[in-house]
Motif scaffolding. Structure first.
Motif, short mmCIF file in Angstrom:
data_model
loop_
_atom_site.label_atom_id
_atom_site.label_comp_id
_atom_site.label_asym_id
_atom_site.label_seq_id
_atom_site.Cartn_x
_atom_site.Cartn_y
_atom_site.Cartn_z
N LYS A 35 0.56 -1.30 0.08
CA LYS A 35 0.10 0.07 0.33
C LYS A 35 1.14 1.01 -0.29
CE LYS A 35 -3.85 2.53 2.25
NZ LYS A 35 -4.48 2.36 3.15
N ALA A 36 0.70 2.06 -0.90
CA ALA A 36 1.36 3.79 -0.73
C ALA A 36 0.88 4.17 0.18
CB ALA A 36 1.54 3.76 -2.28
N PRO A 37 1.94 5.13 0.93
CA PRO A 37 1.58 6.00 1.91
C PRO A 37 0.58 6.67 1.01
CG PRO A 37 4.37 5.82 1.77
CD PRO A 37 3.26 4.70 0.47
N LEU A 38 1.48 7.29 0.00
CA LEU A 38 0.79 8.92 -0.75
C LEU A 38 1.61 8.45 -2.39
CD1 LEU A 38 2.40 11.24 0.61
CD2 LEU A 38 -0.27 11.15 0.71
N PHE A 39 0.17 8.37 -2.82
CA PHE A 39 0.94 8.06 -4.83
C PHE A 39 1.69 9.52 -5.28
CE2 PHE A 39 -2.12 4.56 -4.39
CZ PHE A 39 -1.13 3.78 -4.85
#
Length: 176
Positions: A35-39
């Motif tokens: 899961k990306a913390p932010l894109f």
């Protein structure tokens, strides 16, 4: 599709996603999606330097080929290569600096692409691309011609069963 012979090879995919999950099929296909913390691409590229090698460690998977489609992911594969071995192959079919400029926040993305292309073009052992124009682009950003391979993907053969089953004229009739 890409002639990678899944009957003879094993694959491990690492990517960033909206959710974390792992997959395993037939002891030949492994995938780990974090899961990306932010894109925010620069952050993801940086974090990949830590998470990609950790994902491989957990699978006890030692790659022969490290295939990537992005300059930004090259440092992560460099770390993986130093730990586990293998050859890095960059498969490039667009011009990132030019392409980035067409996106939202294009000027910022263009600067990032410009920098990472020039910083990391020397990392791959081979660079596969689609034509002479792309080869020239790669050379322009610092790639060595002897490391560049031009190949053509066979997009017709893999879709032939769909093509033969399609109903001729449906799209043209519906959308004029």
């Amino acid at each position: 599709r890409d002639r990678l012979s899944p009957d003879y090879n094993s694959f491990f995919y690492f990517s960033w996603s909206h959710a974390s999950y792992k997959e395993k099929r037939d002891n030949r296909y492994y995938a780990e999606h974090k899961k990306a913390p932010l894109f925010f691409v620069p952050l993801i590229d940086f974090l990949s330097c830590f998470f990609a090698p950790l994902a491989l460690r957990g699978r006890k998977f030692h790659p022969d080929i490290l295939l990537v489609h992005s300059f930004g992911f090259l440092p992560a594969l460099w770390v993986v290569q130093k730990i586990y071995g293998g050859k890095i192959v960059l498969c490039l079919n667009n011009m990132p600096t030019i392409y980035s400029n067409t996106r939202r926040f294009g000027q910022i993305k263009k600067i990032y692409s410009y920098c990472i292309e020039r910083l990391f073009v020397g990392i791959p052992n081979k660079i596969f691309t689609i034509n002479v124009t792309m080869r020239d682009y790669i050379e322009q950003v610092g790639g060595k011609r002897e490391n560049i391979v031009i190949f053509s993907m066979d997009t017709i053969e893999r879709d032939m069963s769909h093509i033969t089953q399609s109903k001729k004229g449906v799209i043209r009739k519906k959308y004029s």
